[in-house]
Structures are given as C-alpha cells and as structure tokens.
Design an enzyme around this catalytic site. Structure first.
Site, PDB file in Angstrom:
ATOM      1  N   ASP A  26       0.837  -1.203   0.000  1.00 45.34           N
ATOM      2  CA  ASP A  26       0.000   0.000   0.000  1.00 45.34           C
ATOM      3  C   ASP A  26       0.873   1.255   0.000  1.00 45.34           C
ATOM      4  O   ASP A  26       1.920   1.290   0.659  1.00 45.34           O
ATOM      5  CB  ASP A  26      -0.908  -0.012   1.237  1.00 45.34           C
ATOM      6  CG  ASP A  26      -2.020   1.016   1.160  1.00 45.34           C
ATOM      7  OD1 ASP A  26      -2.333   1.472   0.043  1.00 45.34           O
ATOM      8  OD2 ASP A  26      -2.572   1.365   2.212  1.00 45.34           O
ATOM      9  N   HIS A  43       3.569   3.527  -8.956  1.00 46.22           N
ATOM     10  CA  HIS A  43       3.341   2.109  -9.257  1.00 46.22           C
ATOM     11  C   HIS A  43       4.608   1.461  -9.824  1.00 46.22           C
ATOM     12  O   HIS A  43       4.921   0.306  -9.500  1.00 46.22           O
ATOM     13  CB  HIS A  43       2.189   1.963 -10.241  1.00 46.22           C
ATOM     14  CG  HIS A  43       0.857   2.333  -9.661  1.00 46.22           C
ATOM     15  ND1 HIS A  43       0.451   1.909  -8.408  1.00 46.22           N
ATOM     16  CD2 HIS A  43      -0.169   3.087 -10.169  1.00 46.22           C
ATOM     17  CE1 HIS A  43      -0.773   2.385  -8.174  1.00 46.22           C
ATOM     18  NE2 HIS A  43      -1.163   3.101  -9.215  1.00 46.22           N
ATOM     19  N   LEU A 137      11.229 -20.692  -3.375  1.00 52.33           N
ATOM     20  CA  LEU A 137      10.227 -19.792  -2.809  1.00 52.33           C
ATOM     21  C   LEU A 137       8.943 -19.958  -3.603  1.00 52.33           C
ATOM     22  O   LEU A 137       8.983 -19.997  -4.840  1.00 52.33           O
ATOM     23  CB  LEU A 137      10.690 -18.329  -2.886  1.00 52.33           C
ATOM     24  CG  LEU A 137       9.632 -17.255  -2.604  1.00 52.33           C
ATOM     25  CD1 LEU A 137       9.292 -17.221  -1.116  1.00 52.33           C
ATOM     26  CD2 LEU A 137      10.098 -15.876  -3.074  1.00 52.33           C
TER      27      LEU A 137
END
Length: 252
Positions: A26, A43, A137
C-alpha cells in the site's frame, strides 16, 4: 537471485521464523504525491520494491510470500490507472520471469479470472506452468482477488458437492473449506505486513489470517525492501503465538 542461502544470523530475535509472509502493498500513490510525481511513477517504483522483497525472501529462507497486487475492488479506479497497472503486470512477467525461474521461484496466482484480458491471462498461465516445480520460494500473487468472493465461491463448491451426493453436510469442516479456497495446499500466513500506516486488512485472506500476526509499517510500499522486511520479521519473532491456548509465560 541466483544464490539461495539462509541468513538466520542477520535477523533479530530468538523466535521462530515465519513460514509464510503476506504483504498488503500500500502507498504507491501517496509516495508519488509527496514527491509531486504522477501515480504511475509510484506504481513503477512499487514494482522495484516487489523485486527487492522477492530477493530478500529467498535470501532469508522464507518459503512462502504472498503479495496483494490488485484487489477485486480496484476495478473502480480510473481506467487510465487500471491500464497502467495491467501493463506493469505484463512487463513484470516478461522482464522478470526468466530470472525468477532461474532463482527457483514457483509462481502461483490467486483470484478471479473474470475481467482479466486474454493476453495477460496467457502470461499468468505460462508463468505458473513454467515455474510449477521450483522450490526455493513460492510466490503467491493475489491478483483480481477478494477474500469474501473467495469464501463465497468455496461455499458454492461445497454446496454443489452436497447437492450431488458427493459429500454429507456434516463433512463440511474448516479443513474442507480450506481445501477449496484459492490457497489450497498453502500454509496460512504467519505474518501479515501492511505498508503506508493503514491498519486494516482490506478484504485480504480473511479466512487464512485467523491466527496471523499483524505488523503495520508507516513506510510506503515503494520504500520497502530487505531492511523493512527484516524489521517486520523481528517484530514477529518477539511475539508469543498461542493459537487460543494459554501462554507459556502465564503463572495462572
């Protein structure tokens, strides 16, 4: 991201490391606004933070990392911003997929497929298929995701199974629900991190975070990286997780 190693000595605290870290990314827009920049730049800087965070998770030996990249509610944003976000997702896959694959990252995408343009959907499917056997991962991307819709879909799936005679109503247990969620087979998050100082979960993994530890950071997502990930993990390791049981420290 070519060398996978475990740096326990680099982390503060004596508690167990989280197996699964989930992050609500966020603050891209606010980061840009504070600098007089367009949201699109925020962004783009957020994608850089994704790269840093994935590298750090591999380096620190975190098996599962979930990133909340685009919620089902985000479609209400201006069309120009949505187009920019979709373009960033495409570029991230095209630019980073080979490196992620080489580093042993398994990509899994959760969320609804409706409204996702075919070109992007094809890229997502190719990324998941290419990396499905990797083990360093598991990177879960929550894209076009909403937890309430996920739970409603799971309820419909089980209701249909009962109606078809494939299961009995008394077989609908918590485990049964978990098995038909988008995250089936993935352990629940141990740690949920949210950046930007906001203290809410925003329809993210509502079923899965029943016993998750929360850490809220004031930093905006474009500022995130290994240092802040370590800070969040250090706070997590200071806590005692009881899962409804009595504290080991209790004298009662």
């Amino acid at each position: 991201m070519t060398e996978v190693r475990f740096k326990r000595e680099a982390l503060k605290g004596d508690g167990a490391l989280p197996t699964h870290v989930a992050i609500i990314m966020d603050g891209n827009g606010r980061w840009a606004a504070k600098r007089g920049l367009p949201r699109s730049i925020g962004h783009r800087k957020g994608v850089d933070a994704v790269r840093r965070t994935v590298r750090a998770a591999i380096d620190l030996g975190i098996p599962y990392l979930t990133l909340y990249s685009f919620s089902s509610e985000n479609w209400s944003r201006p069309a120009e911003e949505i187009d920019d976000l979709m373009g960033l997702m495409k570029r991230f896959i095209r630019r980073d997929l080979a490196e992620l694959h080489q580093a042993g990252v398994k990509i899994r995408v959760i969320g609804e497929r409706a409204n996702v343009e075919p070109e992007l959907m094809t890229l997502i499917e190719e990324a998941c298929e290419l990396t499905q056997n990797n083990q360093a991962l598991t990177l879960i991307i929550a894209f076009n995701y909403g937890a309430r819709a996920e739970i409603a879909k799971a309820a419909r799936t089980l209701a249909e199974a009962v109606a078809a005679g494939r299961m009995r109503p008394d077989e609908i247990t918590a485990n049964a629900i978990s098995s038909v969620l988008d995250t089936a087979g993935i352990p629940d998050p141990d740690l949920l991190v949210r950046t930007s100082g906001e203290m809410r979960v925003s329809n993210f993994l509502l079923w899965q975070i029943a016993y998750t530890e929360f850490v809220f950071l004031d930093a905006y997502w474009p500022e995130f990286g290994r240092e802040l990930l370590e800070e969040a993990i250090a706070r997590f390791r200071e806590r005692e997780r009881r899962f409804g049981g009595r504290s080991d420290r209790s004298t009662a």
